[in-house]
Scaffold this active site. Structure first.
Site, PDB file in Angstrom:
ATOM      1  N   CYS A   1       0.836  -1.199   0.000  1.00  0.00           N
ATOM      2  CA  CYS A   1       0.000   0.000   0.000  1.00  0.00           C
ATOM      3  C   CYS A   1       0.873   1.252   0.000  1.00  0.00           C
ATOM      4  O   CYS A   1       1.570   1.506  -0.966  1.00  0.00           O
ATOM      5  CB  CYS A   1      -0.973  -0.051   1.179  1.00  0.00           C
ATOM      6  SG  CYS A   1      -2.373   1.053   0.989  1.00  0.00           S
TER       7      CYS A   1
ATOM      8  N   HIS B   1      -3.437  -5.822   1.053  1.00  0.00           N
ATOM      9  CA  HIS B   1      -2.792  -5.993   2.361  1.00  0.00           C
ATOM     10  C   HIS B   1      -2.736  -7.455   2.798  1.00  0.00           C
ATOM     11  O   HIS B   1      -3.648  -7.919   3.488  1.00  0.00           O
ATOM     12  CB  HIS B   1      -3.571  -5.215   3.419  1.00  0.00           C
ATOM     13  CG  HIS B   1      -3.412  -3.728   3.333  1.00  0.00           C
ATOM     14  ND1 HIS B   1      -2.407  -3.046   3.989  1.00  0.00           N
ATOM     15  CD2 HIS B   1      -4.119  -2.798   2.668  1.00  0.00           C
ATOM     16  CE1 HIS B   1      -2.506  -1.751   3.729  1.00  0.00           C
ATOM     17  NE2 HIS B   1      -3.544  -1.564   2.922  1.00  0.00           N
TER      18      HIS B   1
ATOM     19  N   GLU C   1      -1.005  -8.694   5.112  1.00  0.00           N
ATOM     20  CA  GLU C   1      -0.887  -8.770   6.578  1.00  0.00           C
ATOM     21  C   GLU C   1      -2.246  -8.641   7.275  1.00  0.00           C
ATOM     22  O   GLU C   1      -2.364  -8.927   8.448  1.00  0.00           O
ATOM     23  CB  GLU C   1       0.106  -7.702   7.081  1.00  0.00           C
ATOM     24  CG  GLU C   1      -0.419  -6.278   7.190  1.00  0.00           C
ATOM     25  CD  GLU C   1      -0.559  -5.553   5.856  1.00  0.00           C
ATOM     26  OE1 GLU C   1      -0.332  -6.169   4.800  1.00  0.00           O
ATOM     27  OE2 GLU C   1      -0.919  -4.353   5.882  1.00  0.00           O
TER      28      GLU C   1
END
Lengths: 82, 228
Positions: free
Chosen positions: B86, B195, B197
């Site tokens: 990002c 994302h 994560e």
């Protein structure tokens, strides 16, 4: 003291969705004369010149930080600051 | 394997990265502040998402001028894995570690939702545990994720197999060639808007992003065993 005015816009080859939206609104308002709208940034720098060449200095700053030349064009004007 | 999670003023996905590495994967990880001048102690560099320097001027522009970015360039040149997610992706393009740039989303909106991604290239150190053309679901959360590069660069990306992830079935932000993530020519620097994560812990209901971090660790272990 110099006043440097830097104008930054998206490169012509890149679609500017903000500009297109504003153009649409202007058309809705009846301003059909508007053919294109590009939205950009305006930066004003006060510079106290030293030994370094002004043009070199400004171009360096523009290309290292103030603009991203992959997507943006810039031009600038130098004036006497009041 | 020891990771660094870079922290800039305005980073906000650093905790998720740290949690994924430490608590889910069980590897070593430390936060590293943006003014650090040495990253030699780390085997992998994670550049997290957020709004570094408030996204003032341009996303990632000022973060790129931090001390630590010189060290990230050294790490990349040394072949260490560097992952930017990002805002991290935006920073890596500003740094010139990845080609192109991220423009404002085509619909001008900040988009926060799950998207489907195709793993176009599973022959990278970041994706070796995925199947080729596997479709995974990973969340995005960005206002400037519209990937752009010139035609010549796109051709190079395609020829060198540098496009790793593409948006599948729907392109949320108008990115060129549906690009969601790319690697550098050497293959050790990955930038992606989605994302992983945020999709790495069972309690969140999706672990399809964890596979990416497992891939990094697996590759590192194998090359370390080979060296020993």
């Amino acid at each position: 003291m110099k006043k440097v005015k830097v104008y930054v816009t998206l490169r012509e080859s890149i679609l500017d969705p903000q500009g297109s939206a504003v153009q649409g609104s202007l058309h809705n308002m009846g301003y059909e004369e508007v053919v294109d709208v590009r939205i950009g940034k305006y930066l004003e720098l006060q510079i106290e010149p030293k030994e370094r060449d002004m043009d070199t200095l400004i171009k360096e700053m523009c290309e290292k930080l103030l603009t991203n030349t992959v997507i943006e064009d810039y031009r600038y004007e130098v004036e006497e600051a009041n | 394997m020891k990771f660094a999670v870079l922290v800039f003023p305005g980073s906000n996905c650093d905790l998720d990265m740290y949690h994924t590495i430490k608590d889910v994967l069980g590897e070593e990880v430390e936060y590293v502040w943006h003014d650090a001048t040495d990253l030699s102690a780390y085997d992998g560099i994670l550049v997290p998402g957020g709004f570094s320097y408030g996204d003032y001027l341009r996303c990632g522009a000022m973060a790129n001028q931090s001390n630590v970015m010189e060290e990230v360039k050294k790490a990349a040149a040394a072949g260490k894995p560097v992952l930017g997610v990002c805002n991290g992706f935006q920073i890596l393009t500003e740094a010139g570690l990845l080609p192109g740039a991220l423009l404002r989303n085509k619909n001008l909106k900040f988009i926060c939702k799950d998207v489907n991604l195709r793993v176009v290239n599973n022959d990278t150190l970041f994706t070796n545990q995925y199947n080729k053309d596997e479709v995974i679901t990973i969340p995005i959360a960005h206002g400037e994720g519209n990937y752009y590069c010139d035609a010549e660069t796109l051709e190079q990306l395609q020829q060198n197999n540098q496009i790793v992830f593409t948006y599948e079935s729907e392109n949320p932000n108008g990115s060129l060639a549906d690009i969601a993530g790319i690697v550098n020519e050497r293959g050790n620097v990955l930038g992606m808007m989605p994302h992983p994560e945020r999709a790495a812990d069972e309690v969140l209901g999706n672990t399809q992003g964890l596979t990416l971090f497992k891939s990094i660790v697996k590759q590192w272990r194998e090359s370390n065993v080979n060296q020993a």
